[in-house]
Design a protein around this motif. Structure first.
Motif, short mmCIF file in Angstrom:
data_model
loop_
_atom_site.label_atom_id
_atom_site.label_comp_id
_atom_site.label_asym_id
_atom_site.label_seq_id
_atom_site.Cartn_x
_atom_site.Cartn_y
_atom_site.Cartn_z
N ALA A 54 31.80 16.79 55.33
CA ALA A 54 32.04 16.67 53.89
C ALA A 54 32.24 18.07 53.32
O ALA A 54 31.35 18.92 53.40
CB ALA A 54 30.88 15.97 53.22
N THR A 56 33.59 18.57 49.96
CA THR A 56 33.15 18.33 48.58
C THR A 56 32.84 16.84 48.49
O THR A 56 33.10 16.10 49.45
CB THR A 56 34.24 18.71 47.55
OG1 THR A 56 35.33 17.80 47.68
CG2 THR A 56 34.74 20.14 47.74
N PRO A 57 32.33 16.36 47.37
CA PRO A 57 32.08 14.91 47.28
C PRO A 57 33.33 14.06 47.46
O PRO A 57 33.25 12.90 47.85
CB PRO A 57 31.51 14.74 45.87
CG PRO A 57 30.87 16.05 45.57
CD PRO A 57 31.76 17.07 46.23
N GLN A 58 34.51 14.62 47.21
CA GLN A 58 35.75 13.85 47.31
C GLN A 58 36.66 14.30 48.44
O GLN A 58 37.72 13.71 48.65
CB GLN A 58 36.52 13.91 46.00
CG GLN A 58 35.76 13.30 44.84
CD GLN A 58 36.53 13.41 43.55
OE1 GLN A 58 37.45 14.19 43.41
NE2 GLN A 58 36.12 12.60 42.57
N THR A 60 36.87 15.29 52.59
CA THR A 60 36.17 15.18 53.86
C THR A 60 37.14 15.38 55.02
O THR A 60 38.29 14.96 54.95
CB THR A 60 35.51 13.78 53.98
OG1 THR A 60 34.74 13.53 52.82
CG2 THR A 60 34.62 13.70 55.20
N HIS A 76 41.10 12.73 50.76
CA HIS A 76 41.01 13.29 49.43
C HIS A 76 41.33 12.20 48.42
O HIS A 76 41.72 11.10 48.82
CB HIS A 76 41.97 14.49 49.29
CG HIS A 76 43.32 14.25 49.90
ND1 HIS A 76 44.33 13.59 49.25
CD2 HIS A 76 43.80 14.55 51.13
CE1 HIS A 76 45.39 13.52 50.03
NE2 HIS A 76 45.09 14.08 51.18
#
Length: 95
Positions: A54, A56-58, A60, A76
């Motif tokens: 991961a 960022t949260p969005q 991977t 994304h």
């Protein structure tokens, strides 16, 4: 008498389920060929999720192995993209 009614209800439900499956199979909506193929192949897997990172949260990164070939895929919010493909690894080669 209650037991007889319950048994009759269960038999009715199973017969209706069988009739629905028969109609769906006959109409071409479902097929049981995939189940037979999976049993014949055993536990042979052609797609393996090797690792996930991961960013960022969005965003991977996914490293997947498809038929021995490793593929790096980025996900994304707009979708996913193949970043790179690695040639097949030699069997027994350690990381």
């Amino acid at each position: 008498m209650d037991v007889l009614r319950q048994v009759g209800s269960v038999l009715l439900v199973f017969s209706l389920l069988g009739a629905v499956l028969w109609v769906l199979r006959r109409g071409g909506r479902i097929s049981f060929q995939g189940l037979a193929r999976k049993r014949a192949m055993g536990n042979t897997r052609s797609l393996i999720a090797v690792e996930r990172l991961a960013l960022t949260p969005q965003h991977t990164l996914h490293l997947v192995c498809i038929h021995g070939r490793e593929v790096l895929v980025a996900t994304h919010p707009q979708g996913c993209s193949v970043v790179t493909t690695v040639a097949e690894r030699a069997m027994g080669a350690g990381a």
